[in-house]
Motif scaffolding. Structure first.
Motif, PDB file in Angstrom:
ATOM      1  N   MET A 201     -11.523   1.905 -23.728  1.00 45.23           N
ATOM      2  CA  MET A 201     -12.461   1.624 -22.832  1.00 45.23           C
ATOM      3  C   MET A 201     -13.073   0.282 -22.864  1.00 45.23           C
ATOM      4  N   ASP A 202     -13.666  -0.341 -22.028  1.00 43.87           N
ATOM      5  CA  ASP A 202     -14.285  -1.521 -22.329  1.00 43.87           C
ATOM      6  C   ASP A 202     -15.711  -1.259 -23.315  1.00 43.87           C
ATOM      7  N   PRO A 203     -15.781  -2.260 -24.035  1.00 41.53           N
ATOM      8  CA  PRO A 203     -16.973  -1.870 -25.084  1.00 41.53           C
ATOM      9  C   PRO A 203     -18.103  -1.466 -24.445  1.00 41.53           C
ATOM     10  N   GLU A 204     -18.709  -1.988 -23.448  1.00 42.17           N
ATOM     11  CA  GLU A 204     -19.947  -1.786 -22.792  1.00 42.17           C
ATOM     12  C   GLU A 204     -19.923  -0.450 -21.861  1.00 42.17           C
ATOM     13  N   GLU A 205     -19.007  -0.090 -21.394  1.00 41.57           N
ATOM     14  CA  GLU A 205     -18.783   1.001 -20.717  1.00 41.57           C
ATOM     15  C   GLU A 205     -18.569   2.231 -21.518  1.00 41.57           C
TER      16      GLU A 205
END
Length: 268
Positions: A201-205
């Motif tokens: 998953m995208d780090p911020e998400e």
């Protein structure tokens, strides 16, 4: 006569009238309470170390921490060899999330208490899962999360030295399912401050999802807060109960004696 009452709607049992904690009838009731309610309390029991060990062994095999079956919990480095890491315990966590098989249960007996603060909070990840909306259950069902010691320590020390980071990274990381499908058919959430990121998953998400999930799991309706008095015995199911210490003065004489019961079920 032993009596019991719920500590909160979602978790916990308080026992009264316990004359002998090694009595077979009480041990059986305690084990059932631990499994189905997650936390058990006997106020003012005043177990000494040998009695605490004997009771703990009725729940399972006791593991040594740094060579000690009775492990002191204190912010005083002269008392506890892990004192410098204990501020990480001020954040919600499960013990053993970087192990294949987590700790089954923990017992604590209060020897000294803090004048201000120093309580212990518990939150049921069984109740948190059971109350998830259907769309969130579907969202979390197949996610996998990497847990690390570093993730929890960065909350305490957000600007570490290279040497400190290197020390944290000597500890293993562990990838597991976010939703733990238990052998008995129940499900719980594996969350807490050791949750570093969601795989793929995208780090911020990923960070947003893990923060949202921890906020959900630690709602008041899933929690119990214990205000210690000297002699209290508290035991909890580490596999399904998040816990954290409430802050207290690092010069406090607060001292809890801990035993740790070996786990029996690997993370899903």
């Amino acid at each position: 006569m032993i009596d019991s009452k719920a500590l909160s709607p979602s978790l916990g049992v308080e026992f009264t009238g316990v004359a002998d904690p090694l009595d077979d009838a009480f041990v059986e009731r305690a084990a059932e309470a631990l499994k189905w309610r997650g936390v058990l309390l006997v106020r003012g029991l005043h177990l000494d170390d040998e009695q605490q060990l004997a009771f703990s062994r009725r729940l399972g095999e006791v593991v040594s921490l740094r060579g000690r079956e009775i492990f002191p919990i204190s912010l005083d480095p002269a008392v506890s060899s892990t004192a410098k890491y204990l501020k990480g315990a001020f954040y919600w966590h499960l013990d053993g999330t970087t192990d294949d098989v987590p700790v089954k249960a923990t017992t604590l007996t209060a020897r000294h208490i803090a004048a201000v603060g120093g309580g212990t909070q518990f939150a049921s990840t069984y109740a948190a899962y059971e109350n998830l909306p259907g769309k969130d259950r579907e969202r979390y069902e197949n996610l996998r999360v990497v847990h690390s010691f570093e993730a929890s320590q960065r909350l305490v020390n957000p600007d570490p030295t290279e040497e400190e980071v290197a020390g944290w990274r000597t500890q293993p990381t562990h990838e597991m399912s976010l939703v733990w499908r238990r052998r008995d058919g129940r499900r719980s959430l594996v969350t807490g401050t050791t949750a570093d990121h969601v795989v793929g998953m995208d780090p911020e998400e990923s960070r947003a999802l893990l923060d949202e999930l921890l906020d959900w799991s630690s709602q008041d309706r899933f929690c119990y807060t214990h205000d210690w008095t000297v002699g209290d015995l508290v035991v909890w199911d580490n596999t399904g109960i998040l816990h954290r210490a409430l802050p207290y003065d690092e010069n406090s004489e607060r001292l809890l004696h801990r035993t740790t019961v070996v786990g029996e079920e690997a993370f899903g």
